[in-house]
Enzyme design. Sequence first.
Site, PDB file in Angstrom:
ATOM      1  N   ALA A 102       4.368   9.136   9.508  1.00  0.00           N
ATOM      2  CA  ALA A 102       4.864   8.839   8.165  1.00  0.00           C
ATOM      3  C   ALA A 102       3.945   9.536   7.171  1.00  0.00           C
ATOM      4  O   ALA A 102       2.719   9.389   7.236  1.00  0.00           O
ATOM      5  CB  ALA A 102       4.874   7.329   7.916  1.00  0.00           C
ATOM      6  N   GLU A 103       4.539  10.286   6.254  1.00  0.00           N
ATOM      7  CA  GLU A 103       3.742  11.182   5.416  1.00  0.00           C
ATOM      8  C   GLU A 103       2.771  10.470   4.490  1.00  0.00           C
ATOM      9  O   GLU A 103       1.819  11.077   3.993  1.00  0.00           O
ATOM     10  CB  GLU A 103       4.659  12.093   4.608  1.00  0.00           C
ATOM     11  CG  GLU A 103       5.513  11.372   3.591  1.00  0.00           C
ATOM     12  CD  GLU A 103       6.720  12.189   3.165  1.00  0.00           C
ATOM     13  OE1 GLU A 103       6.732  12.631   2.018  1.00  0.00           O
ATOM     14  OE2 GLU A 103       7.630  12.392   3.991  1.00  0.00           O
ATOM     15  N   HIS A 104       2.979   9.173   4.233  1.00  0.00           N
ATOM     16  CA  HIS A 104       2.044   8.464   3.362  1.00  0.00           C
ATOM     17  C   HIS A 104       0.814   7.982   4.118  1.00  0.00           C
ATOM     18  O   HIS A 104      -0.079   7.385   3.515  1.00  0.00           O
ATOM     19  CB  HIS A 104       2.736   7.313   2.638  1.00  0.00           C
ATOM     20  CG  HIS A 104       3.359   6.295   3.542  1.00  0.00           C
ATOM     21  ND1 HIS A 104       4.268   6.604   4.511  1.00  0.00           N
ATOM     22  CD2 HIS A 104       3.189   4.947   3.615  1.00  0.00           C
ATOM     23  CE1 HIS A 104       4.642   5.511   5.141  1.00  0.00           C
ATOM     24  NE2 HIS A 104       3.998   4.493   4.627  1.00  0.00           N
ATOM     25  N   SER A 106      -2.977  12.944   6.042  1.00  0.00           N
ATOM     26  CA  SER A 106      -1.593  13.049   6.498  1.00  0.00           C
ATOM     27  C   SER A 106      -1.037  14.451   6.265  1.00  0.00           C
ATOM     28  O   SER A 106      -0.407  15.046   7.143  1.00  0.00           O
ATOM     29  CB  SER A 106      -0.730  12.010   5.778  1.00  0.00           C
ATOM     30  OG  SER A 106       0.586  12.007   6.285  1.00  0.00           O
TER      31      SER A 106
END
Length: 218
Positions: free
Chosen positions: A45-47, A87
């Site tokens: 997840a990019e966060h 990330s």
Amino acid sequence: MDTKEFIAKRVAQELKDGDVVNLGIGLPTLVANYVPEGIEITLQAEHGILGTGPAAKPGEEDYELINAGGFPITVLPGASFFDSATSFAIIRGGHVDVTILGALQVDAKGNLANWMVPGKRVPGMGGAMDLVVGAKKVIVAMEHTVKGEPKIFESCTYPLTAVGVVNQIITEMGVMDITADGIVLAEIAPGLTVDDVQAATGAKLIIPDDMKVMNIQE
């Protein structure tokens, strides 16, 4: 079967054992629920999460565990949490095997427009421009049309997210591969004809001799 569920199930069949996969917001998040048995992937997840699981079941939500779209998810044993700089270092460093995201428009050159409709206020592009450039494979998962109008064109008319990045498009009507010659209709949905798909598409489709029928495992 619900259209989005149908698309997500077919997209999940593209995943391979060991893949690191990023799922965009909306329809692509459903793919996590349909990873084929025996296939182990790592969802990013990019966060700032590595090792997310399927969506949280109703009543079991932990609102400190969310995906990039803000919806409750689960995490698997061994998951890790980190800041967004780390990330995006993973993404920009080429460590994501597959990114799956939606689109407003895709074209025959593999160009992607998925962040802005001219004349409308938008929150911004988010991480999409990094994801589609950094991932080894880009799959667009979307409904084939919007209000009866095509979303696949010879050339995009909306502002682009990135140029020449899309490898594959999967919709409720078929599976399409982006090639140097154009868009190849590799698979067609059960009950449809080539003419049906072409009529809903704003680009000329290439029809191979070995075109298959989409097979969704229940």
